[in-house]
Design an enzyme around this catalytic site. Sequence first.
Site, PDB file in Angstrom:
ATOM      1  N   GLY A 128       0.833  -1.191   0.000  1.00  0.00           N
ATOM      2  CA  GLY A 128       0.000   0.000   0.000  1.00  0.00           C
ATOM      3  C   GLY A 128       0.865   1.237   0.000  1.00  0.00           C
ATOM      4  O   GLY A 128       2.062   1.179   0.330  1.00  0.00           O
ATOM      5  N   GLN A 182       3.097   9.849   1.619  1.00  0.00           N
ATOM      6  CA  GLN A 182       4.399   9.168   1.592  1.00  0.00           C
ATOM      7  C   GLN A 182       5.247   9.574   0.390  1.00  0.00           C
ATOM      8  O   GLN A 182       6.466   9.371   0.404  1.00  0.00           O
ATOM      9  CB  GLN A 182       4.210   7.639   1.572  1.00  0.00           C
ATOM     10  CG  GLN A 182       3.715   7.069   2.885  1.00  0.00           C
ATOM     11  CD  GLN A 182       3.580   5.570   2.774  1.00  0.00           C
ATOM     12  OE1 GLN A 182       2.585   5.060   2.289  1.00  0.00           O
ATOM     13  NE2 GLN A 182       4.594   4.848   3.222  1.00  0.00           N
ATOM     14  N   CYS A 208       6.151  -0.842   6.718  1.00  0.00           N
ATOM     15  CA  CYS A 208       5.795   0.396   6.018  1.00  0.00           C
ATOM     16  C   CYS A 208       6.991   0.854   5.193  1.00  0.00           C
ATOM     17  O   CYS A 208       8.125   0.811   5.684  1.00  0.00           O
ATOM     18  CB  CYS A 208       5.419   1.463   7.053  1.00  0.00           C
ATOM     19  SG  CYS A 208       4.946   3.046   6.332  1.00  0.00           S
ATOM     20  N   LEU A 209       6.719   1.280   3.964  1.00  0.00           N
ATOM     21  CA  LEU A 209       7.814   1.750   3.103  1.00  0.00           C
ATOM     22  C   LEU A 209       8.492   2.989   3.691  1.00  0.00           C
ATOM     23  O   LEU A 209       9.624   3.278   3.339  1.00  0.00           O
ATOM     24  CB  LEU A 209       7.278   2.054   1.703  1.00  0.00           C
ATOM     25  CG  LEU A 209       6.769   0.843   0.912  1.00  0.00           C
ATOM     26  CD1 LEU A 209       6.134   1.295  -0.400  1.00  0.00           C
ATOM     27  CD2 LEU A 209       7.891  -0.151   0.656  1.00  0.00           C
ATOM     28  N   HIS A 232      -4.037   1.093   8.034  1.00  0.00           N
ATOM     29  CA  HIS A 232      -2.646   1.562   7.977  1.00  0.00           C
ATOM     30  C   HIS A 232      -2.501   2.702   6.962  1.00  0.00           C
ATOM     31  O   HIS A 232      -1.934   3.756   7.277  1.00  0.00           O
ATOM     32  CB  HIS A 232      -1.744   0.377   7.623  1.00  0.00           C
ATOM     33  CG  HIS A 232      -0.305   0.721   7.421  1.00  0.00           C
ATOM     34  ND1 HIS A 232       0.707   0.178   8.183  1.00  0.00           N
ATOM     35  CD2 HIS A 232       0.312   1.553   6.530  1.00  0.00           C
ATOM     36  CE1 HIS A 232       1.873   0.670   7.786  1.00  0.00           C
ATOM     37  NE2 HIS A 232       1.661   1.500   6.777  1.00  0.00           N
ATOM     38  N   GLU A 233      -3.063   2.494   5.760  1.00  0.00           N
ATOM     39  CA  GLU A 233      -2.915   3.514   4.709  1.00  0.00           C
ATOM     40  C   GLU A 233      -3.676   4.791   5.051  1.00  0.00           C
ATOM     41  O   GLU A 233      -3.169   5.888   4.846  1.00  0.00           O
ATOM     42  CB  GLU A 233      -3.368   2.961   3.346  1.00  0.00           C
ATOM     43  CG  GLU A 233      -2.541   1.801   2.819  1.00  0.00           C
ATOM     44  CD  GLU A 233      -1.046   2.034   2.902  1.00  0.00           C
ATOM     45  OE1 GLU A 233      -0.587   3.183   2.742  1.00  0.00           O
ATOM     46  OE2 GLU A 233      -0.320   1.062   3.158  1.00  0.00           O
ATOM     47  N   HIS A 259      -1.991   7.139   7.409  1.00  0.00           N
ATOM     48  CA  HIS A 259      -0.993   8.028   6.799  1.00  0.00           C
ATOM     49  C   HIS A 259      -1.615   9.389   6.460  1.00  0.00           C
ATOM     50  O   HIS A 259      -0.953  10.425   6.560  1.00  0.00           O
ATOM     51  CB  HIS A 259      -0.440   7.412   5.510  1.00  0.00           C
ATOM     52  CG  HIS A 259       0.660   6.418   5.713  1.00  0.00           C
ATOM     53  ND1 HIS A 259       1.882   6.745   6.266  1.00  0.00           N
ATOM     54  CD2 HIS A 259       0.743   5.105   5.399  1.00  0.00           C
ATOM     55  CE1 HIS A 259       2.658   5.674   6.297  1.00  0.00           C
ATOM     56  NE2 HIS A 259       1.993   4.658   5.785  1.00  0.00           N
TER      57      HIS A 259
HETATM   58 NI    NI Z   1       2.864   2.793   5.572  1.00  0.00          NI
END
Ligand code: NI
Length: 184
Positions: free
Chosen positions: A47, A52, A98-99, A140-141, A144
Site C-alpha cells: 500500500g 508518503q 511500512c515503506l 494503515h494507509e 498516513h
Molecule cells: Ni505505511
Amino acid sequence: MAILKIARMGHPILRVRAQEVTDPRGPQVQKLVDDMLETMIDADGRGLAATQVHVPLRVVIFQVPPEDDDEVDVPMTILVNPVIEQLTEEVEYDWEACLSVPELIGLVPRCPKIRYRGTAPDGTEVDRVAEGFHARVVQHECDHLDGFLYPQRMDDMSLLVFREEMRNGIPDEARRLMGDDDAE
Ligand code: NI
C-alpha cells in the site's frame, strides 16, 4: 509515469493531515495515482498513501494478494477521500511494515472488521466491508492521511523490531498477543 521518492519516518510530510480532493477525476489525481502505482510496485509494497510521496492529498492505493491472506484476494484499489467506520470494538494484533519505516516491523493492534468508503479515480464509489489483513492494510494507509505511522498505534514498543532479527523466531509475547495458544 515516474517513480517517486518515498518519505521516511522523521520527514515532516508524514505528520501532515492531508487535504480532501475536490475533483477525484481531475488530471492531477490521475497522474498522481499513476506515479503512486509505479512507485509502490517498484518498492514491492502492499500500500501507499499520497503523503508518503510528499503530496498532502487524501489518496491511497493498496492490494492484498492471496499470499498475504489466504481468505481474500483484494485487487489493486485506489481510493480518493477514504472514510473508515469500525464495525467492532474488538482488537487484533499482527505485524505491519511500512515503506516509510524501512527494515522494521511492529506488532500493531487494529480493529479486525471495518467498512470503508471512497471514490475511485473514474468517479465510481467504493463501499466495502473488510476483515483481517484487508482491514489492517486499509487502516494503515488511511492513518498516513492523518499523519500517523504504525509505531504510533503500538502499545508495546519492545515489539518494534528489525525484520532481519525475526528470522530465528518471533518473541513469545508477540505470539501470545496474536492468540497463539502454544506461546508461553
Ligand atoms: Ni505505511
